[in-house]
Design a protein around this motif. Structure first.
Motif, short mmCIF file in Angstrom:
data_model
loop_
_atom_site.label_atom_id
_atom_site.label_comp_id
_atom_site.label_asym_id
_atom_site.label_seq_id
_atom_site.Cartn_x
_atom_site.Cartn_y
_atom_site.Cartn_z
N ALA A 207 0.67 -1.24 0.05
CA ALA A 207 0.01 0.13 0.34
C ALA A 207 1.18 1.20 -0.20
O ALA A 207 0.15 2.72 -0.67
CB ALA A 207 -0.86 -0.54 1.22
N ALA A 208 2.18 1.26 0.56
CA ALA A 208 3.00 2.16 0.28
C ALA A 208 3.34 3.03 -1.28
O ALA A 208 3.00 3.70 -0.92
CB ALA A 208 3.83 2.16 1.84
N LEU A 209 4.01 1.52 -1.76
CA LEU A 209 4.01 2.39 -2.95
C LEU A 209 3.85 0.75 -3.97
O LEU A 209 4.05 -0.28 -4.18
CB LEU A 209 5.88 2.15 -3.34
N PRO A 210 2.25 1.13 -4.21
CA PRO A 210 1.53 -0.61 -4.74
C PRO A 210 2.75 -0.26 -6.28
O PRO A 210 3.22 0.63 -7.21
CB PRO A 210 0.40 0.54 -4.83
N PRO A 211 1.77 -1.43 -6.93
CA PRO A 211 3.16 -2.00 -8.26
C PRO A 211 2.84 -1.32 -9.13
O PRO A 211 3.78 -0.69 -10.03
CB PRO A 211 2.54 -2.92 -8.71
N SER A 212 2.46 0.36 -9.62
CA SER A 212 2.11 0.94 -10.44
C SER A 212 3.82 1.49 -10.73
O SER A 212 3.65 2.57 -11.33
CB SER A 212 0.94 2.25 -9.83
N HIS A 213 3.88 2.16 -9.45
CA HIS A 213 5.48 2.75 -9.01
C HIS A 213 6.18 2.08 -9.82
O HIS A 213 7.50 3.07 -10.61
CB HIS A 213 5.51 3.07 -7.74
N GLY A 214 6.04 1.02 -9.26
CA GLY A 214 7.38 -0.18 -9.96
C GLY A 214 7.16 -0.30 -11.45
O GLY A 214 8.04 0.02 -12.49
N ARG A 215 5.71 -0.37 -12.36
CA ARG A 215 5.63 -0.55 -13.24
C ARG A 215 6.11 0.98 -14.03
O ARG A 215 6.51 0.43 -15.23
CB ARG A 215 4.43 -0.41 -13.61
N LEU A 216 6.26 1.65 -13.55
CA LEU A 216 7.06 3.15 -14.37
C LEU A 216 7.87 2.84 -14.04
O LEU A 216 8.65 3.30 -15.28
CB LEU A 216 6.46 4.37 -13.04
N ILE A 217 8.87 2.54 -13.18
CA ILE A 217 10.77 2.29 -13.17
C ILE A 217 10.61 1.57 -14.50
O ILE A 217 11.97 1.90 -15.67
CB ILE A 217 11.03 1.99 -11.80
N ALA A 218 10.06 0.62 -14.34
CA ALA A 218 10.56 -0.47 -15.51
C ALA A 218 9.77 -0.26 -17.01
O ALA A 218 10.76 -0.44 -17.83
CB ALA A 218 9.80 -1.56 -15.14
#
Length: 256
Positions: A207-218
């Protein structure tokens, strides 16, 4: 700044893997990964981010360039020309900065449960003010609920209590100053400059940094691989240690 660090395995010939902790933790958060990495011939360098654990606590605020510069100083101190870098949360942000600004020092990146643009700047600055005024007890109580799913906490109460104490004993000034490094941070514009093999991992229940944050990086890093761990909140390297370590080893071996 010379940060506190620990070295395991690999001898003088093993490829170096640097492990960078999240905000509110220290190098012990990587305990599940050390033996698997050393068993596979890697030389593991864990360190406490400035303001955390046994590292110095200079007055803040800190910047992401300060945190990245500490890694370069650590590599210089150890005589390491380049290393694989694994960072979780704030450690991942540090890794993204390193990949953009000192690419010759980085062999590969693993950016876990992290973000290139965390947002919520007001929340981070308010949290910094809170811990300077009140200390770390309330933050520690909240962090454990962000780090792990309720089921994991219920199944592992002793380990959850130990990890809560890890946050409670983090120096308030160090924590607050790292909050200020996160507030307003935006590394997205430089993601395309990262040219090393990169693995991005997010937690399905983070909930702190959901997968949308990781997807943006990738999506911003050419050729990056993106994985989402099921049943993992923000400290998925601990909650789903076996699966996380499996992904990490596969990535590191492929980057040799």
């Amino acid at each position: 700044m010379r940060v506190h660090h620990d070295i395991a395995g690999g001898g003088d010939s093993g490829e170096v893997v640097v492990l960078s902790n999240s905000i509110g933790s220290n190098l012990r958060m990587w305990d599940p990964q050390v033996k698997p990495l050393t068993d596979n011939g890697f030389r593991v360098v864990r360190y406490d981010t400035r303001g955390h654990g046994n590292s110095p606590v200079p007055p803040g605020p800190y910047s992401i360039a300060d945190l990245g510069g500490d890694v370069v100083e650590l590599l210089d101190t150890l005589g390491v020309a380049s290393a694989h870098f694994v960072g979780l949360s704030l450690g991942g942000m540090t890794g993204a900065w390193l990949g953009q600004h000192v690419p010759s020092r980085i062999r590969s990146l693993t950016l876990a449960f992290s973000s290139a643009r965390p947002g919520n700047a007001d929340m981070w600055t308010q949290r910094a003010r809170q811990v300077r005024a009140e200390g770390m007890a309330r933050i520690a109580e909240g962090s454990i609920g962000r780090w792990f799913t309720p089921g994991w906490i219920a199944a592992h109460p002793q380990r959850a209590a130990e990890l809560r104490r890890m946050t409670e004993t983090t120096p308030a000034e160090g924590y607050a100053s790292c909050c200020e490094a996160i507030a307003g941070l935006d590394l997205t514009a430089g993601l395309g400059r990262i040219g090393v093999p990169t693995l991005v991992i997010s937690g399905a229940d983070d909930a702190a940094l959901p997968p949308s944050h990781g997807r943006l990086i990738a999506e911003g890093i050419p050729g990056a691989r993106f994985e989402v761990l099921a049943h993992a909140a923000h400290l998925g390297s601990y909650e789903q240690a076996e699966k996380f370590t499996e992904l990490l080893l596969e990535h590191l071996k492929g980057a040799r």
